[in-house]
Motif scaffolding. Structure first.
Motif, PDB file in Angstrom:
ATOM      1  N   LEU A   1       0.786  -1.270  -0.011  1.00  0.00           N
ATOM      2  CA  LEU A   1       0.068   0.133   0.033  1.00  0.00           C
ATOM      3  C   LEU A   1       1.101   1.158   0.000  1.00  0.00           C
ATOM      4  O   LEU A   1       1.682   1.278   0.904  1.00  0.00           O
ATOM      5  CB  LEU A   1      -0.676  -0.117   1.218  1.00  0.00           C
ATOM      6  CG  LEU A   1      -1.687   1.237   1.643  1.00  0.00           C
ATOM      7  CD1 LEU A   1      -2.753   1.175   0.573  1.00  0.00           C
ATOM      8  CD2 LEU A   1      -2.559   0.663   2.949  1.00  0.00           C
ATOM      9  N   LEU A   2       0.948   1.872  -1.232  1.00  0.00           N
ATOM     10  CA  LEU A   2       2.059   2.988  -1.233  1.00  0.00           C
ATOM     11  C   LEU A   2       1.291   4.122  -1.310  1.00  0.00           C
ATOM     12  O   LEU A   2       0.163   4.395  -1.581  1.00  0.00           O
ATOM     13  CB  LEU A   2       2.666   2.597  -2.662  1.00  0.00           C
ATOM     14  CG  LEU A   2       3.345   1.107  -2.787  1.00  0.00           C
ATOM     15  CD1 LEU A   2       4.064   1.139  -4.182  1.00  0.00           C
ATOM     16  CD2 LEU A   2       4.253   1.177  -1.631  1.00  0.00           C
ATOM     17  N   GLY A   3       2.030   5.266  -1.075  1.00  0.00           N
ATOM     18  CA  GLY A   3       1.461   6.716  -1.188  1.00  0.00           C
ATOM     19  C   GLY A   3       2.357   7.620  -0.116  1.00  0.00           C
ATOM     20  O   GLY A   3       3.020   7.215   0.658  1.00  0.00           O
ATOM     21  N   ALA A   4       2.111   8.862  -0.623  1.00  0.00           N
ATOM     22  CA  ALA A   4       2.936   9.833   0.080  1.00  0.00           C
ATOM     23  C   ALA A   4       2.241  10.097   1.514  1.00  0.00           C
ATOM     24  O   ALA A   4       1.204   9.530   1.924  1.00  0.00           O
ATOM     25  CB  ALA A   4       2.925  10.986  -0.757  1.00  0.00           C
ATOM     26  N   ASN A   5       3.064  10.680   2.220  1.00  0.00           N
ATOM     27  CA  ASN A   5       2.692  10.969   3.625  1.00  0.00           C
ATOM     28  C   ASN A   5       1.260  11.713   3.704  1.00  0.00           C
ATOM     29  O   ASN A   5       1.358  12.705   2.778  1.00  0.00           O
ATOM     30  CB  ASN A   5       3.727  12.230   3.919  1.00  0.00           C
ATOM     31  CG  ASN A   5       3.968  12.013   5.515  1.00  0.00           C
ATOM     32  OD1 ASN A   5       3.186  11.836   6.139  1.00  0.00           O
ATOM     33  ND2 ASN A   5       5.337  12.845   5.787  1.00  0.00           N
ATOM     34  N   GLY A   6       0.364  11.359   4.336  1.00  0.00           N
ATOM     35  CA  GLY A   6      -0.842  11.935   4.539  1.00  0.00           C
ATOM     36  C   GLY A   6      -1.880  11.400   3.488  1.00  0.00           C
ATOM     37  O   GLY A   6      -2.919  11.958   3.321  1.00  0.00           O
TER      38      GLY A   6
END
Ligand code: ATP
Length: 236
Positions: free
Chosen positions: A32-37
Motif C-alpha cells: 500500500l503505497l503513497g505519500a505522507n498523508g
C-alpha cells in the motif's frame, strides 16, 4: 480473504478515504503505497477496526466485520502492527510477547511454542529476551512489534511503515520475514513510503493519493513503470 468494498473513511467531517476497493488473499503481500498523508494509516486502521468512521464494508472470509470493534477483529485473525514500533519500553522482550497473547488463554506449553516460533524468525530477540524493550535498537523494536503481533498467529497482518527510520540492511531483514509468513498462508497488507522495499517483497501493489486508489498493478508492473518510479522510487 480480506475485502474492502467501496470503503470511505472520515475524521469528523473531513473525508480521508474515498470508495476504496481492495482485497488481500491468504498468502500474498499487497503493498500500500503513497505519500505522507495519503491515507495509508487510515486504511489500515479501518481494516483493523481502530478507525470506525467508515461507510462501505470490510469483509473477512466473506463475513461482514464492519460493525466489529478492533478487539473482535483481532480475535478473528487480523493483527495490526502500528507505525512507530509501539513496544512497551519498560517491559522485557518476553513480557512484550506475553502482551501479544493477552486474552488468548493458551496453555504454558502452547505459549512457549509460539514464542519459540517467533523468536526463530527474529533470532536476535532471543538473545535479549529478558532485556527491557526500551533498550533495544530501532530495528530490534520493530522486530519485536511484529513478533508481538505474530504470537497470535494471525491470518492477516497489517504493517504500518515498518521500514521507517531503519537502515536498508535492517529493512531487508525485517521484510524478509514476510516470505516465511506468506508460505504459511498469512496475508499481508504492507503500508510503506519506501516503495522500492515494499514492491521487492509484495506480489501486488496499490497507490493511494488523497484517499483514492489511483493505481493497482502487479509489483513488477509498478516497479517498471517510469511514472511510478519517478514519483515513488526517487531518481536513480
Ligand atoms: P503517514 O505516512 O503520514 O501516516 P498516511 O498515508 O498514513 O500518512 P493518514 O495518516 O491516513 O495518511 O492521514 C490521511 C489524512 O487524514 C491526512 O490528511 C491527515 O492529516 C488526516 N488525519 C489523520 N489522522 C487524523 C485525525 N485523527 N484527525 C483528523 N485528521 C486526521
Amino acid at each position: 480473504m480480506i475485502e474492502l468494498k467501496n470503503l470511505s473513511a472520515r475524521y469528523g467531517r473531513v473525508g480521508v478515504l474515498r470508495e476504496v476497493d481492495l482485497h488481500v488473499a491468504p498468502g500474498e503481500v499487497v503493498a500500500l503505497l503513497g505519500a505522507n498523508g495519503a491515507g495509508k494509516t487510515t486504511l489500515l486502521h479501518s481494516v483493523a477496526g481502530v478507525h470506525r468512521a467508515v461507510t462501505g464494508a470490510v469483509l473477512l472470509d466473506g463475513d461482514d466485520v464492519t460493525a466489529l470493534d478492533a478487539a473482535r477483529r483481532t480475535r478473528r485473525g487480523i493483527s495490526l502492527v502500528p507505525a512507530g514500533r509501539q513496544v512497551f519500553a519498560e517491559l522485557t522482550v518476553e513480557q512484550n510477547l506475553q502482551v501479544g497473547l493477552h486474552g488468548t488463554r493458551l496453555s504454558a506449553a502452547e505459549q512457549s511454542k509460539r514464542f519459540e516460533q517467533v523468536l526463530s524468525m527474529f533470532p536476535v530477540l532471543r538473545d535479549f529476551a529478558s532485556r527491557p524493550a526500551g533498550l533495544l535498537s530501532g530495528g530490534q523494536q520493530q522486530m519485536l512489534a511484529i513478533a508481538r503481533a505474530l504470537v497470535r498467529q494471525p491470518a492477516y497482518l497489517l504493517l504500518d511503515e515498518p521500514s521507517l527510520g531503519l537502515a536498508p540492511q535492517i529493512v531487508e531483514q525485517i521484510l524478509g520475514v514476510l516470505e516465511t509468513l506468506t508460505e504459511s498462508g498469512v496475508g499481508v497488507l504492507l503500508a510503506e513510503q519506501n516503495a522500492g522495499a515494499a514492491l521487492g517483497v509484495s506480489q501486488r501493489g496499490v497507490i493511494v493519493e488523497n484517499g483514492v486508489i489511483v493505481r493497482a498493478d502487479s509489483s513488477d508492473g509498478l516497479l517498471n513503470d517510469p511514472e511510478v518510479s519517478n514519483h515513488y522510487l526517487g531518481v536513480e
